[in-house]
Design a protein around this motif. Structure first.
Motif, PDB file in Angstrom:
ATOM      1  N   ASP A 188    -105.556 -18.093 -26.687  1.00  0.00           N
ATOM      2  CA  ASP A 188    -105.512 -19.384 -27.363  1.00  0.00           C
ATOM      3  C   ASP A 188    -105.012 -19.130 -28.781  1.00  0.00           C
ATOM      4  OD1 ASP A 188    -106.358 -21.621 -29.062  1.00  0.00           O
ATOM      5  OD2 ASP A 188    -107.437 -22.346 -27.289  1.00  0.00           O
ATOM      6  N   THR A 193    -104.578 -27.350 -23.953  1.00  0.00           N
ATOM      7  CA  THR A 193    -104.884 -28.296 -22.869  1.00  0.00           C
ATOM      8  C   THR A 193    -103.904 -28.172 -21.713  1.00  0.00           C
ATOM      9  OG1 THR A 193    -103.611 -30.027 -24.000  1.00  0.00           O
ATOM     10  CG2 THR A 193    -105.983 -29.949 -24.412  1.00  0.00           C
ATOM     11  N   ARG A 237    -102.013 -30.591 -33.406  1.00  0.00           N
ATOM     12  CA  ARG A 237    -101.638 -31.137 -32.105  1.00  0.00           C
ATOM     13  C   ARG A 237    -100.903 -30.125 -31.256  1.00  0.00           C
ATOM     14  NH1 ARG A 237     -99.424 -36.896 -34.516  1.00  0.00           N
ATOM     15  NH2 ARG A 237    -101.475 -37.893 -34.802  1.00  0.00           N
ATOM     16  N   LYS A 280    -101.265 -26.810 -31.305  1.00  0.00           N
ATOM     17  CA  LYS A 280    -102.225 -25.844 -30.769  1.00  0.00           C
ATOM     18  C   LYS A 280    -103.084 -26.475 -29.681  1.00  0.00           C
ATOM     19  CE  LYS A 280    -103.651 -24.608 -34.958  1.00  0.00           C
ATOM     20  NZ  LYS A 280    -104.274 -23.877 -36.094  1.00  0.00           N
ATOM     21  N   ARG A 281    -103.447 -27.743 -29.879  1.00  0.00           N
ATOM     22  CA  ARG A 281    -104.242 -28.433 -28.860  1.00  0.00           C
ATOM     23  C   ARG A 281    -103.435 -28.609 -27.569  1.00  0.00           C
ATOM     24  NH1 ARG A 281    -105.079 -33.501 -31.127  1.00  0.00           N
ATOM     25  NH2 ARG A 281    -106.702 -32.596 -32.449  1.00  0.00           N
ATOM     26  N   THR A 282    -102.157 -28.945 -27.714  1.00  0.00           N
ATOM     27  CA  THR A 282    -101.302 -29.123 -26.531  1.00  0.00           C
ATOM     28  C   THR A 282    -101.167 -27.825 -25.747  1.00  0.00           C
ATOM     29  OG1 THR A 282    -100.036 -30.896 -27.587  1.00  0.00           O
ATOM     30  CG2 THR A 282     -98.983 -29.749 -25.752  1.00  0.00           C
TER      31      THR A 282
END
Length: 422
Positions: A36, A173, A166, A168-170
């Motif tokens: 991650d 996820t 966003r 990093k979140r994308t």
């Protein structure tokens, strides 16, 4: 073993300098453990905090990069141990990692290079928008802070911060794999990687907005990324082609602005100010690109060839415009776009005259992609001026000035419009 104890301010400077240089490798190495990039960046920052606490007290380590890597990897392993799915993660990273502390430095330096390559492909994944890819690449690989990225692109810090969060979140996820793809996927992803680096360079080379024509720091960041990628992927001709292109273009930096920061056009540049060391690096990279090319050359190799034609000419008049026009024709066939065709028209104007080039440009006036592109009326104005159609030329320069968002470029275009009225 550590060096003699420095002053607190010297130690802090050392920490910040080393971290900026080593953070891409640290984040890459930690991402391999935690899978991650967002968490990896946080752990790298934790290692930075540890250095800020210990180095002023204990002295700077002999190998500060390895020290930071060891701390970060140890923290990564501790995090994995604490996770509820410890057993599954343990199987992925190896039982030996759970029983021994991370080494002071990687046992095989190529492992780190592999991790860096994985990080490049991750930050430039097509699942992210172009703006997000650029911001994340500059943050994780370029070592820039959010305020630095915001200043470079003249956007609010909050906008950049949102893009990075966003992105990093994308990646998390969407469960994007931390890997270098192969086959068709690799070719498709590599194009995205190269485009992001080129976008960063171009924003520094000719800023789209603001008061400055050049932002050298962005050019330097892009050039550093291109050189890194060239070292990591020695058999990819397009990688060497991009590196060569950026070396050639960066060689002109000192000659591209005047005493007041105003733009200096290519034909007016003092070529003795071109950086011959960078030109030599460009020639070497282009030679590698041509040696590894199988079949037709790719877009970046062709663009590097065009830049090489300029670099080899010691004056504007000596430029081999026919060769450049031919290379642009090949580029238009390989990667067709209205912008390439506009550039081909400029080369044709120098090789065969402005009338033929104007006919090419006139076919582009209805292109939606060039509707607000200030260089279209700028080029058309130049061709009309050379043909003696000064009234039309003045109108085109004024239109170009109205379209550009860069103040320096606007001043230049308005000056050219005034010249057509005199």
């Amino acid at each position: 073993m550590t060096t003699s104890q420095p002053s607190r301010s010297d130690a802090r400077t050392s920490v910040e300098t080393v971290f900026r240089l080593e953070s891409p490798r640290i984040i890459a190495g930690v991402t391999r453990v935690v899978r991650d990039v967002g968490i990896a960046e946080e752990i790298a920052q934790d290692a930075l905090v540890a250095a800020l606490e210990q180095w002023p007290r204990d002295g700077v380590p002999d190998n500060p990069g390895a020290w930071l890597m060891a701390i970060a990897r140890r923290k990564a392993v501790d995090l994995v141990r604490r996770r509820e799915n410890y057993a599954r993660k343990l199987a992925e990273i190896g039982r030996d990692l759970s029983e021994t502390a991370p080494p002071e430095e990687p046992s095989d330096p190529e492992d780190i290079d592999d991790d860096l390559l994985r990080l490049v492909f991750t930050t430039c994944h097509p699942v992210l928008s172009a703006e997000a890819r650029t911001a994340l690449t500059l943050r994780l690989l370029g070592g820039l802070t959010t305020p630095e990225i915001a200043r470079a692109f003249l956007v609010p810090e909050a906008t950049v911060a949102q893009r990075i969060v966003r992105a990093k979140r994308t990646l998390a996820t969407k469960n994007i794999a931390f890997e270098v793809p192969y086959g068709p996927d690799r070719e498709a992803r590599l194009g995205s990687v190269l485009d992001v680096i080129y976008l960063i360079f171009n924003e520094g080379y000719a800023a789209t907005a603001g008061d400055d024509w050049l932002r050298p720091s962005l050019c330097e960041d892009a050039l550093r990324l291109a050189r890194l990628l060239s070292a990591l992927m020695p058999k990819e001709p397009e990688v060497h082609g991009l590196a060569a292109l950026l070396e050639f273009q960066a060689s002109r930096t000192a000659a591209r602005t005047g005493p007041r920061g105003e733009p200096v056009l290519l034909k007016d540049q003092n070529r003795s100010r071109w950086n011959r060391m960078l030109i030599a690096r460009g020639i070497k990279a282009l030679t590698r690109a041509e040696a590894t090319t199988v079949g037709a050359p790719g877009p970046y190799v062709l663009q590097a060839g065009i830049a090489a034609c300029h670099a080899h000419a010691y004056s504007y008049e000596e430029t081999d415009w026919r060769a450049i026009a031919t290379l642009y024709a090949l580029l238009a066939a390989r990667a067709p776009s209205p912008v390439v065709e506009l550039n081909r028209a400029v080369a044709v104007s120098m090789a065969e005259g402005p009338a033929l080039a104007l006919a090419i440009v006139d076919t582009l006036t209805g292109e939606p992609a060039l509707h607000d592109y200030h260089l279209l009326p700028s080029v058309r104005g130049d061709l009309l001026a050379r043909l003696g159609r000064t009234t039309e030329a003045r109108a085109e320069f004024e239109r170009a000035a109205a379209l550009t968002r860069n103040e320096r470029e606007r001043e230049l275009l308005l000056e050219r419009a005034r010249e057509c009225g005199s």
